[in-house]
Enzyme design. Sequence first.
Site, mmCIF file in Angstrom:
data_model
loop_
_atom_site.group_PDB
_atom_site.id
_atom_site.type_symbol
_atom_site.label_atom_id
_atom_site.label_comp_id
_atom_site.label_asym_id
_atom_site.label_seq_id
_atom_site.Cartn_x
_atom_site.Cartn_y
_atom_site.Cartn_z
ATOM 1 C CB CYS A 29 31.950 51.068 39.828
ATOM 2 S SG CYS A 29 31.218 52.726 39.780
ATOM 3 C CG ASP A 66 33.367 52.631 31.144
ATOM 4 O OD1 ASP A 66 34.314 53.423 31.222
ATOM 5 O OD2 ASP A 66 33.336 51.559 31.769
ATOM 6 C CE LYS A 102 34.522 58.246 35.837
ATOM 7 N NZ LYS A 102 35.394 57.136 36.273
ATOM 8 C CG ASN A 103 37.426 57.001 33.105
ATOM 9 O OD1 ASN A 103 37.298 57.393 34.271
ATOM 10 N ND2 ASN A 103 36.677 56.054 32.592
ATOM 11 N NE ARG A 123 37.225 48.189 38.573
ATOM 12 C CZ ARG A 123 36.813 49.457 38.463
ATOM 13 N NH1 ARG A 123 35.897 49.927 39.283
ATOM 14 N NH2 ARG A 123 37.360 50.265 37.566
ATOM 15 N NE ARG A 158 32.693 56.761 41.962
ATOM 16 C CZ ARG A 158 33.317 55.669 42.349
ATOM 17 N NH1 ARG A 158 32.626 54.694 42.924
ATOM 18 N NH2 ARG A 158 34.600 55.518 42.163
HETATM 19 C C1 EPZ Z 1 39.337 51.909 33.586
HETATM 20 O O1 EPZ Z 1 39.259 51.068 34.718
HETATM 21 C C2 EPZ Z 1 38.181 52.892 33.706
HETATM 22 N N1 EPZ Z 1 38.350 53.665 34.926
HETATM 23 C C3 EPZ Z 1 36.857 52.129 33.759
HETATM 24 O O2 EPZ Z 1 35.807 53.094 33.785
HETATM 25 C C4 EPZ Z 1 36.719 51.292 32.484
HETATM 26 O O3 EPZ Z 1 35.533 50.519 32.568
HETATM 27 C C5 EPZ Z 1 37.944 50.365 32.337
HETATM 28 O O4 EPZ Z 1 39.154 51.148 32.363
HETATM 29 C C6 EPZ Z 1 37.908 49.568 31.046
HETATM 30 O O5 EPZ Z 1 37.871 50.441 29.947
HETATM 31 C C7 EPZ Z 1 39.235 54.699 34.942
HETATM 32 O O6 EPZ Z 1 39.913 54.981 33.961
HETATM 33 C C8 EPZ Z 1 39.320 55.476 36.215
HETATM 34 P P1 EPZ Z 1 41.219 47.847 33.404
HETATM 35 P P2 EPZ Z 1 40.471 50.046 35.056
HETATM 36 O O7 EPZ Z 1 42.418 47.835 34.257
HETATM 37 O O8 EPZ Z 1 41.765 50.705 34.746
HETATM 38 C C9 EPZ Z 1 41.350 43.370 34.810
HETATM 39 C C10 EPZ Z 1 33.896 54.161 34.601
HETATM 40 O O9 EPZ Z 1 32.716 53.807 34.644
HETATM 41 N N2 EPZ Z 1 42.583 43.755 35.513
HETATM 42 O O10 EPZ Z 1 41.373 48.104 31.937
HETATM 43 O O11 EPZ Z 1 40.248 49.535 36.409
HETATM 44 C C11 EPZ Z 1 40.118 44.021 35.442
HETATM 45 O O12 EPZ Z 1 39.677 43.258 36.549
HETATM 46 C C12 EPZ Z 1 34.987 53.169 34.961
HETATM 47 O O13 EPZ Z 1 34.288 55.312 34.256
HETATM 48 C C13 EPZ Z 1 43.335 42.752 36.140
HETATM 49 O O14 EPZ Z 1 42.980 41.577 36.103
HETATM 50 O O15 EPZ Z 1 40.182 48.911 33.986
HETATM 51 C C14 EPZ Z 1 39.125 44.020 34.323
HETATM 52 O O16 EPZ Z 1 38.526 42.748 34.227
HETATM 53 C C15 EPZ Z 1 34.432 51.820 35.385
HETATM 54 N N3 EPZ Z 1 44.470 43.108 36.792
HETATM 55 C C16 EPZ Z 1 39.991 44.248 33.080
HETATM 56 O O17 EPZ Z 1 41.331 43.914 33.475
HETATM 57 C C17 EPZ Z 1 44.910 44.406 36.849
HETATM 58 O O18 EPZ Z 1 45.971 44.656 37.449
HETATM 59 C C18 EPZ Z 1 39.975 45.689 32.588
HETATM 60 O O19 EPZ Z 1 40.401 46.498 33.649
HETATM 61 C C19 EPZ Z 1 44.136 45.401 36.212
HETATM 62 C C20 EPZ Z 1 42.977 45.058 35.542
#
Ligand code: EPZ
Length: 419
Positions: A116, A306, A22-23, A121, A398
């Site tokens: 989610c 995840d 998915k990702n 986020r 999802r």
């Molecule tokens: C991706 O989410 C995945 N989703 C998530 O999978 C996964 O848990 C996550 O990466 C971490 O591996 C998709 O790819 C669609 P991040 P993403 O930006 O991109 C903070 C699932 O279950 N952050 O790496 O949103 C954020 O709050 C989903 O399949 C900021 O502060 O994750 C978090 O604490 C859930 N500012 C950390 O970084 C930003 O601008 C990691 O988030 C962006 C992120």
Amino acid sequence: MQRFYIKSGNSLKGALTVDTAKNALLPILAASIMVEGEVTILKATRYSDIDAMCDILSYLGAVIKWQEDTLIIDGSGINGSDITLSQSSKLRASIFALGPLLARQKIAKVAYPGGCDIGVRPIDIHISGLKAMGAHIIEKNGFIYANGKNMKGGDIALSFPSVGATENLMMAAVLTKGKTRLFNVAKEPEIVDLQAFLNSCGAKISGAGSDCITIEGVKRLNKKVTYQAISDRIITGTHLLACAMCGGKITLNNVNPSHNDALISYLRKSACQLDIKNDKITMKSQGRLKSFGEVETATYPGVPTDLQAQIMALQCISEGSCMIVENLFESRFKHVPELIKLGGDIRCKNNICFISGKEKLYGATVLAKDLRGGAGLVLAGLVADGYTTVEGIGYIDRGYYKLENQLRLLGADITREEF
Ligand code: EPZ
């Protein structure tokens, strides 16, 4: 409304082919916005998040066609640059449209993304990276108004290796004049897959999987692309953990074992037998496993956040106690009260949970509150004495395509029912 109805007690056996990630698919679909022609995605698994992303592409003017599990996106007619609030709020990946829209249309209006509820986020790293590339961005009334006509390549360091921000900035740089170098980037396999997809479209990207990704801007992309994304390492991990909990012997096909190195080393230490050959993992597990001891989620190649809920479900019945530290998201323990309803002995403080393994869990009715937490509840239901009902399974759909069918194929007693 739908729910899963699970009767515990079966060990798992048999083979399963793991679906496409998915990702990986979500950023690839977003990147298709930049292709003024036809993108054919082979073996595209129809998760509900993929349907939501296809709705966004259609709204922008793309023509979407499904031929069994082949997804064909014709982006030649894309003329839109706005995404509505209801579309953006359906999934986190809606924000991935921002970079490609700026690259192709030089203008975009998107609402804050959904996804989610596992933390605040924010999208500040996405926004600051695009501004560093020269995009003019105003955030107002829950919308992001972006203008990319003055964007140019340059060096950008991310404050945190965010997966989504890395993907968004990679895509934004593809059609932006000059060379862009992104530092402190995410190294997840899905980033490497996005680079491979974009290069198959005619982009010039290198370095994905390392600390620095370099993108040489090109004028336009190819008009006909065919691609197959990687398999889903989180689904692979989920089924390995299901087998660890239920006992038995399963074979997972179409996997990239190295994508699950962190989990596999824990499973091996807990006396699971894993035989790895090319794109196949065969796992054998019997009896009560020893606890993992201490688990900290981390960016790749660490233990994926995840899989945290699914690992916690296993720890609830393992021998000994376990400490799980969730380092990626500040509220990703919504499955804890539900696991406690099943008899789990779990105490949490801030981002740390202490689990004392029990001999038995007991069936109950539990509620999924996010995608992977829901998957953890299903795994717990497979071993909780008697019957377990898992509600809120729209979250699970999802990121798992007919999870009940996959588990039934492996011998679990689980059905989907209306209620
Ligand atoms: C991706 O989410 C995945 N989703 C998530 O999978 C996964 O848990 C996550 O990466 C971490 O591996 C998709 O790819 C669609 P991040 P993403 O930006 O991109 C903070 C699932 O279950 N952050 O790496 O949103 C954020 O709050 C989903 O399949 C900021 O502060 O994750 C978090 O604490 C859930 N500012 C950390 O970084 C930003 O601008 C990691 O988030 C962006 C992120």
